[in-house]
Every structure is written in C-alpha cells, then in structure tokens.
Design an enzyme around this catalytic site. Structure first.
Site, PDB file in Angstrom:
ATOM      1  N   ASP A  30       0.847  -1.194   0.000  1.00 37.97           N
ATOM      2  CA  ASP A  30       0.000   0.000   0.000  1.00 37.97           C
ATOM      3  C   ASP A  30       0.880   1.240   0.000  1.00 37.97           C
ATOM      4  O   ASP A  30       1.652   1.450   0.934  1.00 37.97           O
ATOM      5  CB  ASP A  30      -0.908  -0.008   1.234  1.00 37.97           C
ATOM      6  CG  ASP A  30      -2.035   1.007   1.142  1.00 37.97           C
ATOM      7  OD1 ASP A  30      -1.894   2.016   0.410  1.00 37.97           O
ATOM      8  OD2 ASP A  30      -3.053   0.809   1.804  1.00 37.97           O
ATOM      9  N   ARG A  32      -0.234   4.373  -0.045  1.00 35.94           N
ATOM     10  CA  ARG A  32      -0.883   5.550   0.534  1.00 35.94           C
ATOM     11  C   ARG A  32      -0.327   5.853   1.922  1.00 35.94           C
ATOM     12  O   ARG A  32       0.006   4.952   2.668  1.00 35.94           O
ATOM     13  CB  ARG A  32      -2.389   5.338   0.586  1.00 35.94           C
ATOM     14  CG  ARG A  32      -2.968   5.153  -0.816  1.00 35.94           C
ATOM     15  CD  ARG A  32      -4.372   4.685  -0.768  1.00 35.94           C
ATOM     16  NE  ARG A  32      -4.396   3.315  -0.241  1.00 35.94           N
ATOM     17  CZ  ARG A  32      -5.488   2.590  -0.117  1.00 35.94           C
ATOM     18  NH1 ARG A  32      -6.642   3.083  -0.455  1.00 35.94           N
ATOM     19  NH2 ARG A  32      -5.426   1.366   0.352  1.00 35.94           N
TER      20      ARG A  32
END
Length: 118
Positions: A30, A32
C-alpha cells in the site's frame, strides 16, 4: 498500472495474488500515507464519526490516533459490493482488514475468488 497487471496476469485477477501483484508493481502492499488522511477531517472541525464505513485498519487507526472518536465501524453491505470487487475484499479480509460479518477464507479458498481476466 497495478489494476491492469492484476487483470492481465496468468489465471486472471485472484484474491490469492492480490497483494503480491501490488508488491511486484509498486514495491509495497500500500503506497498511501494514511497518517495524513485525517487532516481534512480536522480542518472541517470533525471530532466524532458515528458510523465509519471502511475495511482499512490503517485508515481507522489514523483517524482514532489523530483524536477523532469513531463510535461504530460498519460492515460494507454485501449488496453494495460489485462482483469484481470480491477479489479485493476477500484478499483484505484474509490479510486482517476489518471483516465485519464476513468470514475470512483460507489461503486455498482465495484461489476460487476470481475477477475478470482480459
């Protein structure tokens, strides 16, 4: 790029390979940066969320650790999950995301959750 690679991989898009394919492309599961996600909520003056609809423990933790109270975590209703999204949902529940009423599948069962292949 990640989504296209998942759809085009041999065997199609499967829950079993969901995070592996993302790591192959992005180098991590991920990209983010969830710690910054609550900032706009603070700018809007939000101090409490009554019903939080997200499977992401990273989002939940970021919001709570920033001082915003979450009263209830709500499961994503099954009828609102598109057929193709079950690949992502099953992979995330298996990986430890908030499952709500969903039961985590075994690693072998994840192979049966297949999305569209191009």
């Amino acid at each position: 790029m990640v989504y296209n690679a998942r759809k085009r991989q041999q065997g199609g898009d499967t829950a079993q390979q969901y995070f592996k394919r993302t790591e192959d492309i992005a180098g991590t599961q991920d990209m983010r940066f969830q710690e910054l996600m609550p900032d706009p909520l603070h700018w809007l003056g939000i101090t409490k969320i009554d019903r939080f609809i997200s499977m992401s423990n990273m989002k939940y933790d970021a919001v709570v650790e920033s001082g915003i109270k979450i009263v209830e975590r709500v499961d994503i209703p099954e009828e609102l999950i598109p057929c193709d999204a079950h690949v992502e949902i099953d992979a995330k529940v298996f990986a430890g995301y908030f499952p709500g009423a969903k039961k985590a599948k075994t690693y072998e069962e994840l192979q049966n959750t297949v999305g569209r292949a191009e």
